[in-house]
Structures are given as C-alpha cells and as structure tokens.
Enzyme design. Sequence first.
Site, PDB file in Angstrom:
ATOM      1  N   GLU A 191     -29.261   5.155  30.672  1.00  0.00           N
ATOM      2  CA  GLU A 191     -30.313   4.446  31.430  1.00  0.00           C
ATOM      3  C   GLU A 191     -31.086   5.427  32.330  1.00  0.00           C
ATOM      4  O   GLU A 191     -31.498   5.102  33.440  1.00  0.00           O
ATOM      5  CB  GLU A 191     -29.734   3.268  32.199  1.00  0.00           C
TER       6      GLU A 191
HETATM    7  N1  CAA Z   1     -42.266  -0.268  35.731  1.00  0.00           N
HETATM    8  C1  CAA Z   1     -43.464  -0.570  35.144  1.00  0.00           C
HETATM    9  N2  CAA Z   1     -44.270   0.380  34.614  1.00  0.00           N
HETATM   10  C2  CAA Z   1     -43.856   1.653  34.666  1.00  0.00           C
HETATM   11  C3  CAA Z   1     -42.638   2.037  35.249  1.00  0.00           C
HETATM   12  C4  CAA Z   1     -41.824   1.014  35.810  1.00  0.00           C
HETATM   13  N3  CAA Z   1     -40.649   1.290  36.370  1.00  0.00           N
HETATM   14  N4  CAA Z   1     -42.481   3.367  35.141  1.00  0.00           N
HETATM   15  C5  CAA Z   1     -43.585   3.818  34.517  1.00  0.00           C
HETATM   16  N5  CAA Z   1     -44.413   2.787  34.245  1.00  0.00           N
HETATM   17  C6  CAA Z   1     -45.729   2.852  33.597  1.00  0.00           C
HETATM   18  C7  CAA Z   1     -46.667   3.722  34.457  1.00  0.00           C
HETATM   19  O1  CAA Z   1     -47.295   2.937  35.443  1.00  0.00           O
HETATM   20  C8  CAA Z   1     -47.630   4.243  33.441  1.00  0.00           C
HETATM   21  O2  CAA Z   1     -48.601   3.257  33.162  1.00  0.00           O
HETATM   22  P1  CAA Z   1     -50.159   3.674  32.937  1.00  0.00           P
HETATM   23  O3  CAA Z   1     -50.160   4.683  31.813  1.00  0.00           O
HETATM   24  O4  CAA Z   1     -50.824   2.386  32.623  1.00  0.00           O
HETATM   25  O5  CAA Z   1     -50.612   4.290  34.213  1.00  0.00           O
HETATM   26  C9  CAA Z   1     -46.772   4.401  32.190  1.00  0.00           C
HETATM   27  O6  CAA Z   1     -45.617   3.551  32.363  1.00  0.00           O
HETATM   28  C10 CAA Z   1     -46.316   5.808  31.943  1.00  0.00           C
HETATM   29  O7  CAA Z   1     -45.561   6.226  33.087  1.00  0.00           O
HETATM   30  P2  CAA Z   1     -45.329   7.743  33.419  1.00  0.00           P
HETATM   31  O8  CAA Z   1     -46.639   8.446  33.415  1.00  0.00           O
HETATM   32  O9  CAA Z   1     -44.504   7.804  34.651  1.00  0.00           O
HETATM   33  O10 CAA Z   1     -44.494   8.240  32.145  1.00  0.00           O
HETATM   34  P3  CAA Z   1     -43.784   9.629  31.949  1.00  0.00           P
HETATM   35  O11 CAA Z   1     -43.761   9.846  30.491  1.00  0.00           O
HETATM   36  O12 CAA Z   1     -44.332  10.682  32.835  1.00  0.00           O
HETATM   37  O13 CAA Z   1     -42.284   9.438  32.541  1.00  0.00           O
HETATM   38  C11 CAA Z   1     -40.063   8.645  32.513  1.00  0.00           C
HETATM   39  C12 CAA Z   1     -41.535   8.376  32.274  1.00  0.00           C
HETATM   40  C13 CAA Z   1     -39.721   8.157  33.910  1.00  0.00           C
HETATM   41  C14 CAA Z   1     -39.611  10.080  32.386  1.00  0.00           C
HETATM   42  C15 CAA Z   1     -39.463   7.779  31.403  1.00  0.00           C
HETATM   43  O14 CAA Z   1     -39.753   8.339  30.140  1.00  0.00           O
HETATM   44  C16 CAA Z   1     -38.001   7.535  31.573  1.00  0.00           C
HETATM   45  O15 CAA Z   1     -37.576   6.702  32.383  1.00  0.00           O
HETATM   46  N6  CAA Z   1     -37.187   8.229  30.750  1.00  0.00           N
HETATM   47  C17 CAA Z   1     -35.779   7.939  30.674  1.00  0.00           C
HETATM   48  C18 CAA Z   1     -35.526   7.005  29.530  1.00  0.00           C
HETATM   49  C19 CAA Z   1     -34.287   6.214  29.731  1.00  0.00           C
HETATM   50  O16 CAA Z   1     -33.927   5.852  30.850  1.00  0.00           O
HETATM   51  N7  CAA Z   1     -33.643   5.865  28.647  1.00  0.00           N
HETATM   52  C20 CAA Z   1     -32.514   5.023  28.701  1.00  0.00           C
HETATM   53  C21 CAA Z   1     -32.268   4.410  27.359  1.00  0.00           C
HETATM   54  S1  CAA Z   1     -31.542   2.825  27.441  1.00  0.00           S
HETATM   55  C22 CAA Z   1     -29.915   3.076  27.733  1.00  0.00           C
HETATM   56  O17 CAA Z   1     -29.467   4.145  28.038  1.00  0.00           O
HETATM   57  C23 CAA Z   1     -29.079   1.844  27.653  1.00  0.00           C
HETATM   58  C24 CAA Z   1     -27.640   2.107  27.452  1.00  0.00           C
HETATM   59  O18 CAA Z   1     -27.236   2.665  26.470  1.00  0.00           O
HETATM   60  C25 CAA Z   1     -26.671   1.634  28.428  1.00  0.00           C
END
Ligand code: CAA
Length: 380
Positions: free
Chosen positions: A363
């Site tokens: 996550e």
């Molecule tokens: N809520 C709503 N919208 C969001 C958001 C949130 N928390 N975070 C980002 N966004 C939106 C942004 O507003 C943006 O929108 P616009 O393009 O319209 O402006 C868009 O999403 C893109 O956001 P970023 O520019 O911040 O994206 P990024 O690529 O720079 O970074 C990141 C994003 C935070 C690194 C993301 O890729 C991330 O969280 N990565 C980790 C993935 C992850 O957690 N995976 C877990 C898999 S599930 C799992 O693990 C379950 C399990 O097995 C137990």
Amino acid sequence: MFFDLSDKQKMIRSKAREFAKSEVGPTAAQRDEEERFDRGLFDKMGELGLTGIPWPERYGGIGADYVSYVMAVEELSRVCASTGVMLSVHTSLVGWCLYTYGTEEQKRKILRPIAQGKKLGAYSLTESSSGSDAKAMRTTATRDGSWYILNGNKIFVTNGGEAEIYLVFAITGAEQRSKGYSAFIIERGTEGFTFGKKEKKLGIRSSPTLELIFDNCRVSKGNLLGEEGEGFKIAMSALDGGRCGIAAQALGIAQGTLDTVIAFANDRKEFGKPLGHRQAIAFKIADMATKIEAARLLTYQAAWRESIGLPYGKEAAIAKLFSSDTAMQITMDALQIFGEYGNTKAYPVERFMRDAKVTQIYEGTNEIQRLVISRMVLAD
Ligand code: CAA
C-alpha cells in the site's frame, strides 16, 4: 478533545477481540506453516458484521465508523496479520471504492454482498512494470461499443484467487496521464480472466497473493467504476483509507508482540528473578508500550478524520509509516528478548517479525509515504 470510545465502538472492538482470540489465534501458526487461507474465518466475520463495518445497513453494513473498522483490523492482526490484511483490503480498498464511486445499482448488487461477507474483494493496481510508479501500468481496457476488452497482468494481488470481486485498474486513454486510467469491477469466472502464479512469501503466509491474467477479457460498460478516466484518482484516494488499514494491521502486530513479551518476561526467570525485573528488559518494554500508544493515536486519528469527512491522506500516510516502522522495530527487539527461543517456532514472535516486514512495503512503500507526506507538508 475527547479520546474516549463510544459504546458502539467498544462493542465492535470487543466482538473483534473475542473472535480473534477464540477463532483466529488458535490456528494462526498452522495456517502460516501451511500457507493456507481459511474461507471459514471470513464467513464467520460476515455473520458477526465485521466485513461491512463502515457501510450503511441498506448496503449490507452495520453503519459504524472507520475507527471501529481499524480497531477490528488491529484486533485480528494482534493474533494473525494475514486475517487482518484480508479484512483491510476487503473494506478500505474494495468496499470503500464501491461505496464512494459506485452507482446505486453497483452498491446494491456488488457492495451489499461484500459488506455482508458473502463475497470477498480484491484490489489490483500493481504490475511488473509499475509498483511505486503506479502510472507505469501496461494493462489496457480498449473500448468496443458498450464493452471494454482488457489485456494485461496484475501481480501481488492480496485475496487473489479467493476473492469473487476484483477492482482492476487499466489504461483507457491514449496517453499515460492521470486521466488515462479507469477502474473496473470484474467478477471471478469472467471469460478471459484467469489466475497466474501464487507467491511463496516470507510473511502473511496465510493470505493468498496471486497474479491476475487478462486475455481479451470482455466486460460491459456497467462494470466501469466511476467515470472513464477517473481510475487513477480512484486508486489513489482508496489508498489513503487503505493506509489506515495497514497502519492498524502493523499496530496489531506490535501489540500482539508486546502481549507475548509481557507474558514471557513475567514467566521466565533468569538470575533468580523474572526477566521483566531486569532493567534492560523492563525499559525495552516501556519503549515498546510508548511507541505502540503513539502508533495507536496516529492510526485512530487518521480513521476518525475519515469518519467525519476531514482530509486524511497525510495523516494516513504518517500513521502507516510510523506504525509499520514501530512493528518492525518491536518485533526485532522482541526476538532478541526471547533469545534462542525467538529464533524458533515455540513462540509467535518470529511469525510477527516476518509479518511486520511487508507493512513497510505494501500500500505504498514507506519511501512513498515519505514522498506523500513531504509533498503535503511542503504545500501546506
Ligand atoms: N486522492 C485523490 N487524488 C489523488 C491522490 C489522492 N490521494 N493522490 C494523487 N491524486 C491525483 C492528483 O491530484 C493528480 O491529479 P491531476 O493529474 O488531475 O492533477 C493525479 O492523481 C496524479 O498525482 P501525482 O502527480 O501525485 O502522481 P505521481 O505519479 O507523481 O505520484 C504516487 C503518485 C504517490 C507516487 C503514486 O503512484 C503512489 O501512491 N504509488 C504507490 C502505489 C501503491 O501504493 N501501491 C499499492 C498497491 S495496493 C496494495 O499494496 C494492496 C495490498 O497488497 C495490501
């Protein structure tokens, strides 16, 4: 400020605690050893109302809040982190997405059996090309009239194979910008959707982690969750709540470890006195209790903010980062206190330590939590 729990919250916590103690804990070591998922536990959790804690009764839930839900994950993880993550993914990733973005029909048809514990949910974002960089996914969903055709693979899917309902994120736009992704609800058994490799893991071994394969899997427009192009936002916003769940899972692991350490320190005698009377051990226990209390306050705070509609993404990331690092540190310290016993399966501390590790990874790795937190703090 008011830190007491309501009668309803206390009732749900004691129900989860009693169930964890009597039904989950006694088989945890064996299920871990055999890497065996026990569907019967999920069914019983459904009967107890634990599978739909935050959702309204009209959608099959019990109409409680997010604090009650994280307490349930904590209590389960105190004896078995695999059971804790099963409930966490089912509720805060799958149930939450359906409740927040689903149509009325999707809520009645899909969320209801999920909340009642008749169907288990799974969430699939990660691919071999996209872990931390979620946008780098390659799975596509190509529009064909009122249908979408999915092609690609998802990996590391918690509850994979056992779940009936899968949330699947795929590219629907020409460019991989944040509006180029959509979310789909796909049922097990849909033609073109099969399972690949089941992972053999260090920790949470009785929670199945599988690969999903989509080979010309055709689903109707009715399977789209939210609007086309909203998928990335859905995936990210779900992870905010998911991180509350993982914080609670890590907190439960840490508390379960401390429970075991206290029993051992009171029981075992060294140099003629109980181990806990030695200052080196007693102070370690004090540090553990302090960190656990801090992790609990952070986790409940993030969940409370979710419940009353305040922003909680930063608080959830902080809680997940702190709780998971706490769980890792405490389980390693506990192993040292147990000496050579810690290195055996005589006590659950080695399992707790193996289970703690992944809470720093899934996550969103703790490095990603630091990215999320620092972006928000700097923007503030
Ligand atoms: N809520 C709503 N919208 C969001 C958001 C949130 N928390 N975070 C980002 N966004 C939106 C942004 O507003 C943006 O929108 P616009 O393009 O319209 O402006 C868009 O999403 C893109 O956001 P970023 O520019 O911040 O994206 P990024 O690529 O720079 O970074 C990141 C994003 C935070 C690194 C993301 O890729 C991330 O969280 N990565 C980790 C993935 C992850 O957690 N995976 C877990 C898999 S599930 C799992 O693990 C379950 C399990 O097995 C137990």
